[in-house]
Design an enzyme around this catalytic site. Structure first.
Site, PDB file in Angstrom:
ATOM      1  N   THR A 129       0.819  -1.276  -0.060  1.00  0.00           N
ATOM      2  CA  THR A 129      -0.148  -0.094   0.161  1.00  0.00           C
ATOM      3  C   THR A 129       0.993   1.137  -0.157  1.00  0.00           C
ATOM      4  O   THR A 129       0.502   2.176  -0.830  1.00  0.00           O
ATOM      5  CB  THR A 129      -0.830  -0.005   1.267  1.00  0.00           C
ATOM      6  OG1 THR A 129      -1.585  -1.201   1.386  1.00  0.00           O
ATOM      7  CG2 THR A 129      -1.809   1.261   1.056  1.00  0.00           C
ATOM      8  N   HIS A 163      -5.517  -0.169  -7.477  1.00  0.00           N
ATOM      9  CA  HIS A 163      -6.381  -0.762  -6.329  1.00  0.00           C
ATOM     10  C   HIS A 163      -6.308  -2.101  -6.940  1.00  0.00           C
ATOM     11  O   HIS A 163      -6.277  -2.532  -8.302  1.00  0.00           O
ATOM     12  CB  HIS A 163      -7.473  -0.263  -6.052  1.00  0.00           C
ATOM     13  CG  HIS A 163      -8.441  -1.421  -5.743  1.00  0.00           C
ATOM     14  ND1 HIS A 163      -8.382  -1.488  -4.257  1.00  0.00           N
ATOM     15  CD2 HIS A 163      -9.230  -2.384  -5.813  1.00  0.00           C
ATOM     16  CE1 HIS A 163      -9.126  -2.554  -3.739  1.00  0.00           C
ATOM     17  NE2 HIS A 163      -9.293  -3.209  -5.015  1.00  0.00           N
TER      18      HIS A 163
END
Ligand code: ADP
Length: 194
Positions: A129, A163
């Site tokens: 992330t 994503h």
């Protein structure tokens, strides 16, 4: 799908990825790993679309808040002073709102990717992330430099280009949600499926 480990996953190029001109680069990196793109589209989501994409359960929001608190602690920032609370759930709710702002700020590209261990493979191609934790060679490591300290100070989401679904349940949910009622395409890739 013939191989027992063959699966489908969902990947979305976020507004910063589109605005940086990285659509081709992302597709290239997926295809070069012998993964097969079986659905692909550019679209402009509404706030409601994104609101339904990210989980609303307290556990998920609390986890997001805890990660944000950890960033504040690491950099010596005062969460209470900057966000008005130290409660992980309340902070998670704020970060979720920043995410909705970010994800509706420009068009995105959504796709379904099929292949052996596709879910884990795509996460590996994407990287972790936080861009600063992402190794060179991953999409996030190679093309993004955002820092949670800076993002949280500016009250916005981390801009990390893409994503990708994290596990089989998330992949199924996200494919069903973003390609509702539409079938993926079937074709044989040279050298992979013959
Ligand atoms: P991932 O996208 O790698 O699956 P998460 O599901 O944990 O990561 O978080 C969703 C998105 O929320 C991240 O991709 C990032 O854009 C944003 N985000 C996560 N943690 C933070 C944070 N502490 N501050 C700001 N944005 C964050």
């Amino acid at each position: 799908m013939n191989n027992p480990k063959e699966e489908k996953t969902f990947l979305m190029i976020k507004p910063d990825g589109v605005r940086k001109g990285l659509i081709g680069e992302v597709i290239k990196r997926v295809e070069q790993r012998d993964l097969k793109i079986v659905a692909l589209e550019m679209f402009q989501p509404t706030r409601e679309d994104i609101d339904s994409h990210y989980p609303k359960d307290e556990k998920w929001m609390k986890r997001l808040g805890e990660k944000t608190l950890a960033t504040y602690e690491k950099y010596g920032y005062d969460a209470k002073k900057e966000l008005g609370t130290e409660n992980p759930l309340e902070i998670g709710k704020q970060v979720r709102k920043w995410l909705i702002d970010f994800m509706t700020s420009a068009p995105m590209v959504r796709m379904v990717i099929q292949g052996v261990h596709a879910i884990d493979m795509v996460r590996k191609i994407v990287g972790p992330t936080m861009p600063s934790d992402a190794d060179m060679g991953t999409i996030r490591g190679d093309f993004s430099v955002d820092s949670p300290a800076l993002a949280n100070r500016e009250k916005r989401a981390i801009q990390n280009l893409v994503h990708a679904s994290e596990n089989p349940e998330e992949a199924k949910h996200e494919i069903d949600y973003w390609f509702k009622g539409r079938k993926s395409f079937e074709y044989k890739r040279f050298g992979v499926d013959n």
